[in-house]
Write an enzyme that holds these catalytic residues in place. Sequence first.
Site, PDB file in Angstrom:
ATOM      1  NE  ARG A 148      39.679  25.785  45.004  1.00 18.67           N
ATOM      2  CZ  ARG A 148      38.583  26.488  45.117  1.00 18.67           C
ATOM      3  NH1 ARG A 148      37.693  26.360  46.064  1.00 18.67           N
ATOM      4  NH2 ARG A 148      38.468  27.280  44.010  1.00 18.67           N
ATOM      5  CB  SER A 205      44.743  26.815  40.453  1.00 20.29           C
ATOM      6  OG  SER A 205      44.034  27.411  39.907  1.00 20.29           O
ATOM      7  CD  GLU A 243      43.638  25.433  44.349  1.00 24.55           C
ATOM      8  OE1 GLU A 243      43.134  24.710  43.599  1.00 24.55           O
ATOM      9  OE2 GLU A 243      43.954  26.564  44.775  1.00 24.55           O
TER      10      GLU A 243
END
Length: 297
Positions: free
Chosen positions: A171, A220, A290
């Site tokens: 990520r 998320s 995130e």
Amino acid sequence: MSNSVPSSVRGKLTPDAPLAPLVWFKSGGTADWLFEPRDVADLQDFLAGLAPEVPVMALGLGSNLIVRDGGVPGVVIRLGKAFAKVAKVDEVTLDCGGGASGILVSSTARDNGIAGLEFLRSIPGTVGGFVRMNGGAYGREVKDVLVDCDVVIRSGEIVTLPLSELGYTYRHSNLTDGSIVVAARFRGHPGNPEAIQAEMDRISAAREASQPLRSKTGGSTFKNPDGGKAWELVDKAGCRGLQIGGAQVSEKHTNFLINTGTATSAEIEGLGEEVRRRVKASSGVDLEWEIKRIGRP
């Protein structure tokens, strides 16, 4: 700040622009400026003429983002329909605009018999966003399918960066702040359109069953720690359904925060921090956000 922003643009330039309608959480303040360029050249000219001290960030579909209640300084750039095109390059490669959605990319791949891009259907964002953060789902990431991308950097120059120069980790990429991904090439492999659709249907059903897709959410919330699942740690810490003001940890999937109706961004972010505190106390793990948090408190 108006003297720092070029006024001669072909796209749409809006001062003090509300961002809440443009993000999934439906909360947060305004952007000092919102710029929706007509095309790549318009974006290049705008950035070249923008005072170098003015901060710049891109906004896609507004998932994976908390806009703080005090608003966002500088310029928020939103890529519109001109950047949402997807075209076949060869038998296994698509050329995708930075404003194209994951659903459009995967559907175009299906129509052209290109397999391997089905997972992009489940990423709630645009090409520009998931290329920047190495988005992924169901065991695959952008780094598995990206060939290269076109990026307009803060100076207004456009550069093409191959996969090897993006420094991808989980990520994360090494793209600099203020750089805007305007296009990317993705490569799959030959496949049967019916089989591709079946895989897309499987992914859609899995998301529908496990995620609060009908809620005002950001996707998320926390990155999965090494060897673990964020949602399991949140659940173990007793946070399922935890609420601060109008913000709540989803009962359906504990790695999702939801706005139950009138939550402020401060409540949503504060809830996330409380979850992080409880997980640290419960499991000793420091969960990493995130979801990106931007702007002034």
